[in-house]
Design an enzyme around this catalytic site. Structure first.
Site, PDB file in Angstrom:
ATOM      1  N   GLU A 176     -64.062   7.005  14.852  1.00 24.83           N
ATOM      2  CA  GLU A 176     -64.122   5.560  15.085  1.00 24.83           C
ATOM      3  C   GLU A 176     -65.392   4.994  14.512  1.00 24.83           C
ATOM      4  O   GLU A 176     -66.339   5.727  14.253  1.00 24.83           O
ATOM      5  CB  GLU A 176     -64.155   5.291  16.598  1.00 24.83           C
ATOM      6  CG  GLU A 176     -62.975   5.836  17.308  1.00 24.83           C
ATOM      7  CD  GLU A 176     -63.217   5.991  18.797  1.00 24.83           C
ATOM      8  OE1 GLU A 176     -64.207   5.432  19.305  1.00 24.83           O
ATOM      9  OE2 GLU A 176     -62.420   6.683  19.429  1.00 24.83           O
ATOM     10  N   LYS A 219     -68.884   3.061  14.890  1.00 23.66           N
ATOM     11  CA  LYS A 219     -69.869   2.889  15.950  1.00 23.66           C
ATOM     12  C   LYS A 219     -70.290   1.427  15.899  1.00 23.66           C
ATOM     13  O   LYS A 219     -70.940   0.995  14.958  1.00 23.66           O
ATOM     14  CB  LYS A 219     -71.068   3.816  15.739  1.00 23.66           C
ATOM     15  CG  LYS A 219     -72.052   3.761  16.881  1.00 23.66           C
ATOM     16  CD  LYS A 219     -73.091   4.848  16.748  1.00 23.66           C
ATOM     17  CE  LYS A 219     -74.064   4.911  17.900  1.00 23.66           C
ATOM     18  NZ  LYS A 219     -74.505   3.661  18.457  1.00 23.66           N
ATOM     19  N   ASP A 223     -72.134  -1.969  16.804  1.00 23.76           N
ATOM     20  CA  ASP A 223     -73.516  -2.211  17.189  1.00 23.76           C
ATOM     21  C   ASP A 223     -73.622  -3.499  17.999  1.00 23.76           C
ATOM     22  O   ASP A 223     -73.901  -4.572  17.478  1.00 23.76           O
ATOM     23  CB  ASP A 223     -74.378  -2.311  15.922  1.00 23.76           C
ATOM     24  CG  ASP A 223     -75.847  -2.152  16.240  1.00 23.76           C
ATOM     25  OD1 ASP A 223     -76.171  -1.790  17.388  1.00 23.76           O
ATOM     26  OD2 ASP A 223     -76.665  -2.385  15.344  1.00 23.76           O
ATOM     27  N   TYR A 261     -63.424   1.249  23.444  1.00 24.20           N
ATOM     28  CA  TYR A 261     -63.283   2.554  22.796  1.00 24.20           C
ATOM     29  C   TYR A 261     -63.351   3.767  23.716  1.00 24.20           C
ATOM     30  O   TYR A 261     -63.366   4.889  23.260  1.00 24.20           O
ATOM     31  CB  TYR A 261     -64.349   2.716  21.710  1.00 24.20           C
ATOM     32  CG  TYR A 261     -65.753   2.322  22.146  1.00 24.20           C
ATOM     33  CD1 TYR A 261     -66.402   2.999  23.155  1.00 24.20           C
ATOM     34  CD2 TYR A 261     -66.409   1.259  21.534  1.00 24.20           C
ATOM     35  CE1 TYR A 261     -67.665   2.633  23.555  1.00 24.20           C
ATOM     36  CE2 TYR A 261     -67.679   0.889  21.924  1.00 24.20           C
ATOM     37  CZ  TYR A 261     -68.305   1.580  22.937  1.00 24.20           C
ATOM     38  OH  TYR A 261     -69.550   1.230  23.331  1.00 24.20           O
ATOM     39  N   LYS A 315     -75.132   8.288  12.347  1.00 21.56           N
ATOM     40  CA  LYS A 315     -75.689   6.956  12.067  1.00 21.56           C
ATOM     41  C   LYS A 315     -75.848   6.762  10.567  1.00 21.56           C
ATOM     42  O   LYS A 315     -76.404   7.634   9.882  1.00 21.56           O
ATOM     43  CB  LYS A 315     -77.056   6.814  12.732  1.00 21.56           C
ATOM     44  CG  LYS A 315     -77.010   6.904  14.251  1.00 21.56           C
ATOM     45  CD  LYS A 315     -77.018   5.544  14.902  1.00 21.56           C
ATOM     46  CE  LYS A 315     -78.407   5.174  15.329  1.00 21.56           C
ATOM     47  NZ  LYS A 315     -78.443   3.983  16.166  1.00 21.56           N
ATOM     48  N   CYS A 332    -108.494 -20.473   6.119  1.00 22.08           N
ATOM     49  CA  CYS A 332    -107.196 -20.792   6.723  1.00 22.08           C
ATOM     50  C   CYS A 332    -106.386 -21.671   5.769  1.00 22.08           C
ATOM     51  O   CYS A 332    -106.873 -22.720   5.321  1.00 22.08           O
ATOM     52  CB  CYS A 332    -107.411 -21.514   8.052  1.00 22.08           C
ATOM     53  SG  CYS A 332    -105.888 -22.132   8.758  1.00 22.08           S
ATOM     54  N   CYS A 391    -106.233 -25.267   7.643  1.00 22.78           N
ATOM     55  CA  CYS A 391    -107.358 -26.146   7.968  1.00 22.78           C
ATOM     56  C   CYS A 391    -108.627 -25.802   7.190  1.00 22.78           C
ATOM     57  O   CYS A 391    -109.637 -26.478   7.333  1.00 22.78           O
ATOM     58  CB  CYS A 391    -107.635 -26.143   9.469  1.00 22.78           C
ATOM     59  SG  CYS A 391    -108.315 -24.592  10.060  1.00 22.78           S
ATOM     60  N   CYS A 433    -107.498 -17.356  12.031  1.00 17.70           N
ATOM     61  CA  CYS A 433    -108.266 -18.596  11.903  1.00 17.70           C
ATOM     62  C   CYS A 433    -108.915 -18.876  13.259  1.00 17.70           C
ATOM     63  O   CYS A 433    -108.217 -19.035  14.259  1.00 17.70           O
ATOM     64  CB  CYS A 433    -107.319 -19.741  11.517  1.00 17.70           C
ATOM     65  SG  CYS A 433    -108.090 -21.351  11.724  1.00 17.70           S
ATOM     66  N   CYS A 449    -107.150 -26.523  14.380  1.00 13.13           N
ATOM     67  CA  CYS A 449    -106.261 -26.133  13.277  1.00 13.13           C
ATOM     68  C   CYS A 449    -104.853 -26.665  13.589  1.00 13.13           C
ATOM     69  O   CYS A 449    -104.253 -26.271  14.587  1.00 13.13           O
ATOM     70  CB  CYS A 449    -106.254 -24.607  13.149  1.00 13.13           C
ATOM     71  SG  CYS A 449    -105.094 -24.007  11.932  1.00 13.13           S
TER      72      CYS A 449
HETATM   73  S1  IVH Z   1     -67.946   6.438  23.060  1.00 13.99           S
HETATM   74  C1  IVH Z   1     -69.671   8.842  26.935  1.00 13.99           C
HETATM   75  N1  IVH Z   1     -67.372   5.102  20.924  1.00 13.99           N
HETATM   76  O1  IVH Z   1     -72.949   3.754  21.159  1.00 13.99           O
HETATM   77  C2  IVH Z   1     -70.023   7.921  25.835  1.00 13.99           C
HETATM   78  N2  IVH Z   1     -69.471   4.671  21.950  1.00 13.99           N
HETATM   79  O2  IVH Z   1     -75.423   5.353  21.100  1.00 13.99           O
HETATM   80  C3  IVH Z   1     -68.829   7.275  25.292  1.00 13.99           C
HETATM   81  N3  IVH Z   1     -70.772   2.911  20.841  1.00 13.99           N
HETATM   82  O3  IVH Z   1     -73.454   3.997  24.610  1.00 13.99           O
HETATM   83  C4  IVH Z   1     -69.165   6.328  24.247  1.00 13.99           C
HETATM   84  N4  IVH Z   1     -69.319   2.465  19.261  1.00 13.99           N
HETATM   85  O4  IVH Z   1     -72.446   1.800  23.685  1.00 13.99           O
HETATM   86  C5  IVH Z   1     -68.290   5.314  21.878  1.00 13.99           C
HETATM   87  N5  IVH Z   1     -66.658   3.970  19.047  1.00 13.99           N
HETATM   88  C6  IVH Z   1     -67.581   4.171  19.976  1.00 13.99           C
HETATM   89  C7  IVH Z   1     -68.799   3.454  20.023  1.00 13.99           C
HETATM   90  C8  IVH Z   1     -69.732   3.737  21.027  1.00 13.99           C
HETATM   91  C9  IVH Z   1     -70.491   2.144  19.773  1.00 13.99           C
HETATM   92  C10 IVH Z   1     -72.033   2.801  21.592  1.00 13.99           C
HETATM   93  C11 IVH Z   1     -71.932   2.970  23.076  1.00 13.99           C
HETATM   94  C12 IVH Z   1     -72.828   4.128  23.388  1.00 13.99           C
HETATM   95  C13 IVH Z   1     -73.764   4.088  22.240  1.00 13.99           C
HETATM   96  C14 IVH Z   1     -74.418   5.411  22.020  1.00 13.99           C
END
Ligand code: IVH
Length: 691
Positions: free
Chosen positions: A117, A119, A121, A229, A317, A411, A414, A429, A435
Site C-alpha cells: 500500500e 504510505k 502522509d 488502511y 520510505k 540592517c 533601517c 539588527c 527598525c
Molecule cells: S498500517 C500497526 N498502513 O504510518 C500499524 N500505516 O509510520 C498499522 N501510515 O502510524 C499501520 N500509511 O499512521 C499503515 N498504508 C498504511 C499507512 C500507514 C500511512 C502511517 C500510520 C502509522 C505510520 C507509521
C-alpha cells in the site's frame, strides 16, 4: 566509547528526540526532516544496544510519538484506544525490505503474500463503528490514549456516518489517515498568509492541526480527506487476509485506497515500490513511502508485535524528492526579533506537490560552507521540513559570472549596523525599537491568533504603520472608527468589525497577553507555564533569574531574556499603557493554583497519570516545585504513576529517594483526587504486556 560518555550522549539524544517529537506531533511545526529524526532514533537505539544497562522502557526508542493536545493548546476529551495504536518500522533501503521478508520467511513455513500500500502522509485516526454507525474518532495521541475528535471527523466528506451493505462486524475499529490534498493545502496557506497567520509547513501538519480545531464547521471547510488502511485483527474474525478485509470495508462504503496490490513475492513488491516512487508525484495528496504487510491474518498473529510496531509490516520510505534549480538572487529578511535570515530566490520548480521558489539559506556560515553563489544551479529537497533546503551546488554548472553573495553589514530595512552575539551564528539588527520591520513584525505577532486573536494581515499593519496610527501595541486600543475608515479600501463595516475585535481582545487571558508581548524566546507554552506559575505580570517582572530558571521549560537563554525584557524601561512603560487599556495582566484565581508547598523541591515525574505528564509537571511548577527529567542526588521525590520507568524506580531506591504516588501527590498540593482511571486493559497476550 566510555560508559560515562555514552550516558551523556544518550541523555542528549533522548532530549533532542522528545523535543522534535513534540514539535512534530503537538506543535505541527517540525524543524527537522523525518529522515533526520529517524537517524537520531537509530543512533539512540544503537547506543542502548551497546550499553543495555543504560536502556530504559520509557526511552523514545520504545514508545511512539504523541500528538496529544497540551496545556495552552486546544483541548479535547481523551479516550483510551481499544488496542494500542502503534507505528511502523521505517526502512530506507531495499536491502532492509529484503531483510524484513527474510525474517518473515524464517518464521512462516508456508508461502505467503504481501499486501502493498501507499504510505499516506497525514494524521493518524482510529474510527469506531458500532451497529453500522460511526461513534468515535480518536487521534493517535501517545498510542494508548488519543484525543476524541469525533465532532470534527463527522465534517469530513468521505467518511460515512452510517455503513452500507452487509457483513460488517457489530463493533469494530478501522484506522487510517486524515489527509489534506495539495489543492486544499495551497488554498488554506494562501488564506492564512493573507490573514497574517503562519502558513502550515506541509499538508501533514495542516491535516493534523485542522483535526484539533474547536470550530468543526471550519474543519468542514478545509477540504480534508480520509483513507483507511488497517482493521485491528481481533475485530475482523472470519477474514483470510488484511487485503480482503479492506475490500469488504470498501463495500461497506468506507474510503479505502484503490492503489493497493497483492504481491506474491518480493520482486513484485520491488516493482510496486519502484512504480510508486515516481508515479506518486502525480497523486493529489502526499505520500512518503510504501507499506508492505504480510497479508494473512493468521501469519500476522504468528509474527506478533514489538513494543512499538508490528513484525508483520514495514514501511519503505521514499527518499525526499530533490530538484535542480537556479539561484536568482538573495534576500536578507529581518524578523520580528531582529534576526537577519538570507533567503534564496530561485527559478520556480515543482517539488513534493508544491511549487518552490524560495529556500532558506539559514545564516552566513551556511552560505559560506556550501559556497553558494548567485547564478549557481543548486539541489533542493523538501521532505517533512518547513522550508525547502539547499543541499548541494552543481559546481560543474557554475557560470563564469556567478557572484559570491555579500552578507550585509547594516540592517536592510533601517541601516543600523548589524551585530552578532557571542556563540550565535545569526546577525541581527539591534535597533529593536525603531527598525520598521521589527516594529511591524511585533505588531503582527501581538494581534496573531494565539496571542490577542485579532484578525489582521500584514497589509493592514503596513497601512496602520505608514499612516502613523500604530507604532506600539497599545496604540491599537486608541484607534478610532474615523481613522480606520480613512484607510484605503476600508468600509464602515470592516472598520467596525476590526474595532470590535480589538475590544474583545481586552478579555484575552493573561497567558495569551504574555505571549503577545513578544519577549524573545518566550513561546506560547512557556508563556502559559510562566503565567500559571507566577499568576501576574508584576510577579514575573519581579522574579529573579534563579526563580525563573526553576520553572519547567525555562532554561538560561529564556530566563536571561525575560530579565532583560523587564529591565528595559520602554517595555515597562508600554506594559503600563496596555494595563490602562484594560488588558488582562493576571490569571483568574482558579487558574493560578499556585502555592509554595513544593518550593525548593525537585520532583521527577514518571509513568502515566489521569492527567498528561506535561500537566503533572505544570502542577509541580505551579506549586513552586521544579520538575526534572532524571533521578539524581538532587531529586526530592519520584512521582510515580502507572508503569513508571523501572530504571528510575531502581535509582530512586538506591539513592533512598522517596517515591510518591498520584493520590499522595494530589493530597500534598491540596488538589482534588485524581480522576478514577478506566478499568479497561489492553489484551496483553497480543502485545506481550510490553505496552
Ligand atoms: S498500517 C500497526 N498502513 O504510518 C500499524 N500505516 O509510520 C498499522 N501510515 O502510524 C499501520 N500509511 O499512521 C499503515 N498504508 C498504511 C499507512 C500507514 C500511512 C502511517 C500510520 C502509522 C505510520 C507509521
Amino acid at each position: 566509547m566510555e560508559k560515562k560518555e555514552a550516558e551523556i550522549l544518550i541523555r542528549q539524544l533522548r532530549e533532542q528526540i522528545e523535543d522534535n517529537s513534540r514539535r512534530y506531533y503537538v506543535d505541527n511545526a517540525p524543524v527537522i526532516s523525518d529522515y533526520d529524526f529517524d537517524q537520531l532514533l537509530y543512533r539512540l537505539a544503537d547506543l542502548e544496544k551497546q550499553f543495555p544497562e543504560l536502556d530504559s522502557p520509557d526511552s523514545p526508542t520504545h514508545r511512539v510519538g504523541s500528538d496529544l493536545s497540551v496545556e495552552g493548546g486546544t483541548r479535547f476529551p481523551r479516550k483510551k484506544h481499544k488496542y494500542p495504536m502503534l507505528s511502523l518500522g521505517n526502512t530506507y533501503s531495499i536491502q532492509e525490505v529484503e531483510d524484513f521478508a527474510a525474517r518473515a520467511n524464517n518464521i512462516i513455513n508456508t508461502s505467503f503474500t504481501y499486501s502493498c500500500e501507499l504510505k499516506f502522509d497525514g494524521a493518524g485516526i482510529s474510527l469506531t463503528y458500532r451497529h453500522g454507525r460511526l461513534v468515535t474518532a480518536l487521534t493517535r495521541g501517545d498510542g494508548v490514549v488519543g484525543d476524541d475528535v469525533t465532532v470534527n471527523i463527522r465534517k469530513i466528506a468521505n467518511i460515512p456516518h452510517t455503513l452500507k451493505g452487509s457483513g460488517w462486524p457489530e463493533d469494530f475499529e478501522i484506522r487510517g489517515e486524515i489527509l489534506m490534498p495539495f489543492s486544499s493545502f495551497d488554498r488554506l496557506n494562501q488564506e492564512r498568509e493573507e490573514a497574517g497567520d503562519e502558513p502550515f509547513a506541509n499538508p501533514r501538519n495542516a491535516a493534523s492541526g485542522s483535526l484539533k480545531l474547536l470550530d468543526s464547521d471550519e474543519v468542514g471547510r478545509r477540504g480534508l480527506w480520509c483513507t483507511l488502511y488497517h482493521i485491528p485483527n481481533q475485530d475482523i474474525p472470519g477474514f483470510e487476509g488484511h487485503y480482503q478485509a479492506l475490500d469488504a470495508a470498501a463495500s461497506w462504503g468506507l474510503p479505502v485506497s484503490d492503489k493497493r496490490r497483492l504481491c506474491s513475492d518480493i520482486s513484485e513488491v520491488m516493482d510496486y515500490i519502484n512504480y510508486w516512487d515516481s508515479a506518486r508525484k502525480e497523486l493529489p495528496y502526499a505520500t512518503d513511502g510504501v507499506v508492505i504487510k504480510i497479508n494473512s491474518l493468521e501469519h500476522q498473529r504468528e509474527l506478533g508485535y514489538t513494543a512499538k510496531s508490528p513484525r508483520w509490516a514495514v514501511a519503505y520510505k521514499f527518499k525526499a524528492e530533490e530538484a535542480l534549480t537556479k539561484v536568482l538572487s538573495i534576500d536578507y529578511q529581518v524578523g520580528r526579533t531582529g534576526a537577519v535570515t538570507p533567503v534564496a530566490n530561485m527559478e520556480p520548480v515543482f517539488l513534493s506537490g508544491t511549487m518552490v521558489k524560495r529556500a532558506t539559506l539559514v545564516n552566513e556560515d551556511f552560505i559560506k560552507s556550501m559556497d553558494i553563489r548567485i547564478g549557481d544551479t543548486v539541489k533542493v529537497v523538501k521532505g517533512g521540513e518547513i522550508i525547502p533546503k539547499i543541499i548541494g551546488v552543481a559546481l560543474e554548472s557554475r557560470p563564469a559570472d556567478a557572484q559570491v553573495p555579500h552578507f550585509p553589514t547594516v540592517c536592510p530595512d533601517c541601516g543600523t549596523p548589524l551585530k552578532k552575539e557571542e556563540d550565535q551564528a545569526r546577525w541581527f539588527c539591534p535597533n529593536a525599537t525603531a527598525c520598521p520591520t521589527q516594529i511591524k513584525g511585533r505588531l503582527l505577532h501581538f494581534l496573531s491568533r494565539k496571542a490577542m486573536n485579532v484578525l489582521c494581515g500584514e497589509a493592514t499593519i503596513d497601512q496602520l504603520y505608514e499612516r502613523g496610527f500604530v507604532r506600539r501595541p497599545s496604540d491599537f486600543y486608541l484607534l478610532t472608527l474615523r481613522q480606520l475608515m480613512s484607510l484605503e479600501g476600508w468600509k464602515e463595516r470592516a472598520s467596525e468589525r476590526f474595532l470590535e475585535s480589538i475590544e474583545a481582545s481586552r478579555k484575552v487571558s493573561f497567558d495569551h497577553v504574555l505571549f503577545a508581548l513578544g519577549i524573545r524566546y518566550v513561546g506560547q507554552t512557556t508563556a502559559a507555564m510562566l503565567a500559571r506559575r507566577f499568576g501576574s505580570i508584576d510577579a514575573i517582572s519581579k522574579a529573579s533569574y534563579e526563580e525563573l530558571l526553576a520553572v519547567e521549560d525555562v532554561g538560561e537563554t529564556i530566563a536571561k531574556s525575560i530579565v532583560e525584557y523587564f529591565g528595559n524601561p520602554a517595555e515597562i512603560t508600554e506594559i503600563e499603557r496596555l494595563k490602562e487599556a484594560g488588558l488582562q495582566f493576571s490569571m483568574e484565581a482558579e487558574e493560578v493554583k499556585a502555592s509554595d508547598v513544593l518550593a525548593g523541591k525537585t520532583i521527577v515525574v514518571s509513568g502515566t497519570f489521569a492527567l498528561s505528564r506535561d500537566e503533572m509537571k505544570a502542577l509541580v511548577a505551579s506549586h513552586g516545585g521544579k520538575a526534572a527529567s532524571g533521578v539524581s542526588g538532587k531529586t526530592d521525590f519520584l512521582l510515580a504513576g502507572d508503569k513508571p520507568g523501572p530504571e528510575k524506580i531502581k535509582k530512586a531506591e538506591e539513592l533512598g529517594i522517596k517515591i510518591i504516588g498520584e493520590e499522595e501527590f494530589m493530597a500534598m498540593i491540596g488538589s482534588v483526587k485524581a480522576d478514577e482511571k478506566e478499568e479497561e486493559q489492553f489484551p496483553t497476550d497480543l502485545f506481550g504486556g510490553t505496552i
